[in-house]
Motif scaffolding. Structure first.
Motif, PDB file in Angstrom:
ATOM      1  N   GLY A  86       0.815  -1.211   0.000  1.00  0.00           N
ATOM      2  CA  GLY A  86       0.000   0.000   0.000  1.00  0.00           C
ATOM      3  C   GLY A  86       0.844   1.254   0.000  1.00  0.00           C
ATOM      4  N   ALA A  87       1.955   1.225   0.744  1.00  0.00           N
ATOM      5  CA  ALA A  87       2.824   2.399   0.831  1.00  0.00           C
ATOM      6  C   ALA A  87       3.526   2.692  -0.489  1.00  0.00           C
ATOM      7  CB  ALA A  87       3.850   2.202   1.933  1.00  0.00           C
ATOM      8  N   SER A  88       3.882   1.639  -1.237  1.00  0.00           N
ATOM      9  CA  SER A  88       4.625   1.833  -2.480  1.00  0.00           C
ATOM     10  C   SER A  88       3.732   1.887  -3.720  1.00  0.00           C
ATOM     11  CB  SER A  88       5.658   0.712  -2.646  1.00  0.00           C
ATOM     12  OG  SER A  88       5.020  -0.558  -2.669  1.00  0.00           O
ATOM     13  N   ARG A  89       2.439   1.679  -3.540  1.00  0.00           N
ATOM     14  CA  ARG A  89       1.537   1.685  -4.698  1.00  0.00           C
ATOM     15  C   ARG A  89       1.506   3.069  -5.354  1.00  0.00           C
ATOM     16  NH1 ARG A  89      -2.702  -0.096  -2.297  1.00  0.00           N
ATOM     17  NH2 ARG A  89      -2.214  -2.292  -2.732  1.00  0.00           N
ATOM     18  N   GLY A  90       1.658   3.088  -6.655  1.00  0.00           N
ATOM     19  CA  GLY A  90       1.615   4.347  -7.388  1.00  0.00           C
ATOM     20  C   GLY A  90       2.960   5.034  -7.513  1.00  0.00           C
TER      21      GLY A  90
END
Length: 261
Positions: A86-90
């Motif tokens: 979630g933290a690295s998404r995008g």
């Protein structure tokens, strides 16, 4: 019982929102008990007391202590992977994605120290659960590194080997500077030190272009564009004027002839 006399597995899936909440309370309580007293000292009574539910309710959701332990490992594994992804998404830059993912991992570790304690117990209590935990992390991690390698975002590394190596580095850094120090976050200089290691391991190799990151020729190439061998780079250059070697041919040669007057 079946016609052959074999016992059929009991479906303990929570079928109501209330049942799901009770199951979640039992998992949370079990995480606390296993982390504080250890698997062998833990008991179903302690877990149900911690959860605030009746003893009989436990068996509605779990067969026994080993089953709920495996579920706790699976739950922790899922949550830490969700936090990191979630933290690295995008984030499109792979090195920055590593930065975001590791930051999330250390934050999760600080908030859930049971992750370390329970996974280490799993090595002896449930080796299959421990392996599944690490395999699940590496599968996604290696896939991301492989895709980044194809795009040219990282250098040509084996994505599986790199995933295991970097996961191990992050886990030990977190154990040393978060878990052992009982810190609520990793010290910034330690975090940046780890990022230096990650950049060194993954950053594309600039030497392929023949130039350093500053745009200057690499040490193996002269300003004229002619390349030099490693032996040439280590050899003293002769003093010349108009193409004539002005150096005493015996100087620094190991001979005593040049010392004679």
């Amino acid at each position: 019982m079946s016609a052959g006399g074999a016992a059929q597995p009991v479906d303990r899936t929570a079928r109501t929102p209330r049942g799901a909440r009770t199951r979640a309370k039992l998992l949370e309580a079990a995480e606390h008990v296993f982390a504080t007293v250890g698997y062998h000292e833990a008991s179903i009574v302690k877990i149900t007391e911690q959860a605030g539910v009746a003893l009989g309710t436990f068996y509605t959701h779990f067969e026994g202590k080993k089953e709920i332990f495996d579920e706790v490992v699976l739950d922790l594994s899922h949550r830490v992977r969700h936090a990191m992804s979630g933290a690295s998404r995008g984030v499109t830059d792979r090195i920055e994605a590593e930065r975001a993912g590791f930051r999330a991992f250390f934050r999760f570790t600080a908030e859930h120290p049971a992750l370390y304690r329970i996974i280490r117990q799993a090595e002896f209590v449930s080796p299959e659960s421990m392996r599944r935990h690490y395999d699940n992390i590496v599968d996604g991690y290696a896939s991301g590194l492989a895709a980044a390698r194809e795009r040219g975002d990282i250098r040509d590394v084996d994505p599986v080997v790199a995933a295991w190596a970097l996961m191990g580095a992050g886990e030990l850094i977190g154990m040393r500077w978060v878990l052992w120090e009982q810190a609520d976050q990793i010290p910034e200089h330690i975090y940046e030190g780890l990022m230096d290691v990650i950049r060194g391991a993954l950053a594309p190799d600039q030497s392929e272009s023949g130039q350093s990151e500053s745009g200057q020729p690499e040490s193996g190439e002269s300003e004229s564009g002619q390349s030099e061998s490693s032996a040439d780079r280590g050899r003293a250059k002769p003093l010349q004027k108009g193409g004539v070697d002005l150096r005493n041919p015996s100087e620094n040669s190991g001979s005593t002839e040049g010392m004679q007057q």
